[in-house]
Design a protein around this motif. Structure first.
Motif, mmCIF file in Angstrom:
data_model
loop_
_atom_site.group_PDB
_atom_site.id
_atom_site.type_symbol
_atom_site.label_atom_id
_atom_site.label_comp_id
_atom_site.label_asym_id
_atom_site.label_seq_id
_atom_site.Cartn_x
_atom_site.Cartn_y
_atom_site.Cartn_z
ATOM 1 N N TYR A 96 -8.671 -75.332 12.666
ATOM 2 C CA TYR A 96 -9.809 -76.232 12.465
ATOM 3 C C TYR A 96 -10.834 -76.047 13.590
ATOM 4 O O TYR A 96 -12.037 -76.034 13.353
ATOM 5 N N PHE A 97 -10.361 -75.880 14.806
ATOM 6 C CA PHE A 97 -11.281 -75.635 15.921
ATOM 7 C C PHE A 97 -12.114 -74.374 15.679
ATOM 8 O O PHE A 97 -13.321 -74.353 15.921
ATOM 9 N N LYS A 98 -11.478 -73.327 15.174
ATOM 10 C CA LYS A 98 -12.175 -72.055 14.976
ATOM 11 C C LYS A 98 -13.331 -72.167 13.985
ATOM 12 O O LYS A 98 -14.317 -71.451 14.107
ATOM 13 N N ILE A 99 -13.225 -73.060 13.015
ATOM 14 C CA ILE A 99 -14.330 -73.189 12.053
ATOM 15 C C ILE A 99 -15.319 -74.272 12.434
ATOM 16 O O ILE A 99 -16.435 -74.290 11.932
ATOM 17 N N GLY A 101 -15.619 -75.679 15.977
ATOM 18 C CA GLY A 101 -16.063 -75.644 17.365
ATOM 19 C C GLY A 101 -16.006 -76.987 18.070
ATOM 20 O O GLY A 101 -16.537 -77.129 19.173
ATOM 21 N N LYS A 102 -15.355 -77.973 17.478
ATOM 22 C CA LYS A 102 -15.297 -79.312 18.075
ATOM 23 C C LYS A 102 -14.492 -79.280 19.376
ATOM 24 O O LYS A 102 -13.327 -78.888 19.381
ATOM 25 N N PRO A 103 -15.102 -79.732 20.484
ATOM 26 C CA PRO A 103 -14.417 -79.685 21.782
ATOM 27 C C PRO A 103 -13.103 -80.464 21.817
ATOM 28 O O PRO A 103 -12.162 -80.054 22.497
ATOM 29 N N GLU A 104 -13.015 -81.581 21.088
ATOM 30 C CA GLU A 104 -11.774 -82.367 21.123
ATOM 31 C C GLU A 104 -10.605 -81.608 20.498
ATOM 32 O O GLU A 104 -9.450 -81.816 20.863
ATOM 33 N N LEU A 105 -10.894 -80.712 19.573
ATOM 34 C CA LEU A 105 -9.842 -79.883 18.987
ATOM 35 C C LEU A 105 -9.341 -78.860 20.002
ATOM 36 O O LEU A 105 -8.128 -78.645 20.131
ATOM 37 N N GLU A 106 -10.266 -78.235 20.713
ATOM 38 C CA GLU A 106 -9.868 -77.274 21.743
ATOM 39 C C GLU A 106 -9.051 -77.972 22.835
ATOM 40 O O GLU A 106 -8.033 -77.452 23.288
ATOM 41 N N GLU A 107 -9.488 -79.152 23.236
ATOM 42 C CA GLU A 107 -8.767 -79.911 24.266
ATOM 43 C C GLU A 107 -7.363 -80.274 23.781
ATOM 44 O O GLU A 107 -6.386 -80.162 24.528
ATOM 45 N N THR A 108 -7.248 -80.701 22.532
ATOM 46 C CA THR A 108 -5.940 -81.052 21.979
ATOM 47 C C THR A 108 -5.049 -79.829 21.883
ATOM 48 O O THR A 108 -3.856 -79.888 22.211
ATOM 49 N N TRP A 109 -5.592 -78.702 21.446
ATOM 50 C CA TRP A 109 -4.851 -77.431 21.414
ATOM 51 C C TRP A 109 -4.330 -77.106 22.816
ATOM 52 O O TRP A 109 -3.150 -76.804 22.996
ATOM 53 N N ASN A 110 -5.208 -77.176 23.814
ATOM 54 C CA ASN A 110 -4.805 -76.856 25.187
ATOM 55 C C ASN A 110 -3.725 -77.801 25.694
ATOM 56 O O ASN A 110 -2.769 -77.370 26.351
ATOM 57 N N GLN A 111 -3.852 -79.093 25.391
ATOM 58 C CA GLN A 111 -2.824 -80.061 25.785
ATOM 59 C C GLN A 111 -1.486 -79.729 25.120
ATOM 60 O O GLN A 111 -0.431 -79.794 25.756
ATOM 61 N N GLY A 112 -1.539 -79.385 23.824
ATOM 62 C CA GLY A 112 -0.318 -79.054 23.097
ATOM 63 C C GLY A 112 0.352 -77.800 23.633
ATOM 64 O O GLY A 112 1.589 -77.749 23.748
#
Length: 174
Positions: A96-99, A101-112
């Motif tokens: 979902y982040f890749k399509i 670009g929402k920063p909260e998705l990238e942050e959640t991915w990094n946290q995970g």
């Protein structure tokens, strides 16, 4: 939600799996990528909202503990942290982040990813991997799933522990 309970996951009916929500999120993100149809983007957003629901709340599977942020495949307390399910949930977020670009998705991915790295040593028995942190020993099938997931996570993140366990657990399959 599943309209029935399953003893090994959640004995009560009407539960939601973080792993399945991640797979659904991946499916909608990829459908949007291929078709460009806004309906799929809306479905992504609606699915993403389920990732905010905390374990213990109706339909919740989000959990935070000493390792970090988890999305539970089997939403029950105490949380058991099924490794493959947590990773599939994260891949949905990444897609979902890749399509979007929402920063909260990238942050959640990094946290995970940090959570998996923090807990990864606890999945290693020295001779095999654990399916979850409640002590379930992985079947041969899921050992191979873990190897594939570790390889993919290493390619995606460059984090050495993922490569280390991919090699170790693959060798144990022999």
């Amino acid at each position: 939600p599943f309209p029935y309970g399953l003893k090994e996951f959640n004995p009560e009916p009407n539960w939601v799996s973080g792993m399945y929500q991640g797979q659904i999120l991946s499916c909608f993100a990829r459908a949007f990528h291929l078709s460009g149809e806004a309906t799929y983007l809306d479905l992504c957003e609606r699915t993403w909202k389920s990732f905010e629901l905390k374990l213990g709340e109706p339909y919740g599977f989000r959990y935070v503990d000493k390792y970090g942020l988890w999305f539970e495949e089997a939403p029950k307390l105490p949380a058991n942290h099924i490794l493959n399910g947590a990773i599939f949930a994260l891949w949905g977020i990444l897609d979902y982040f890749k399509i979007s670009g929402k920063p909260e998705l990238e942050e959640t991915w990094n946290q995970g990813i940090l959570t998996i790295l923090n807990a990864l040593d606890h999945y290693d028995l020295g001779y095999w991997s654990l399916y979850d942190l409640s002590g379930t020993i992985t079947s041969y099938y899921y050992q191979s799933v873990h190897v594939k997931q570790m390889n993919a996570l290493y390619r995606q993140t460059g984090e050495e522990p993922f490569r280390k366990y991919a090699v170790k657990w693959a060798t144990q399959l022999q």
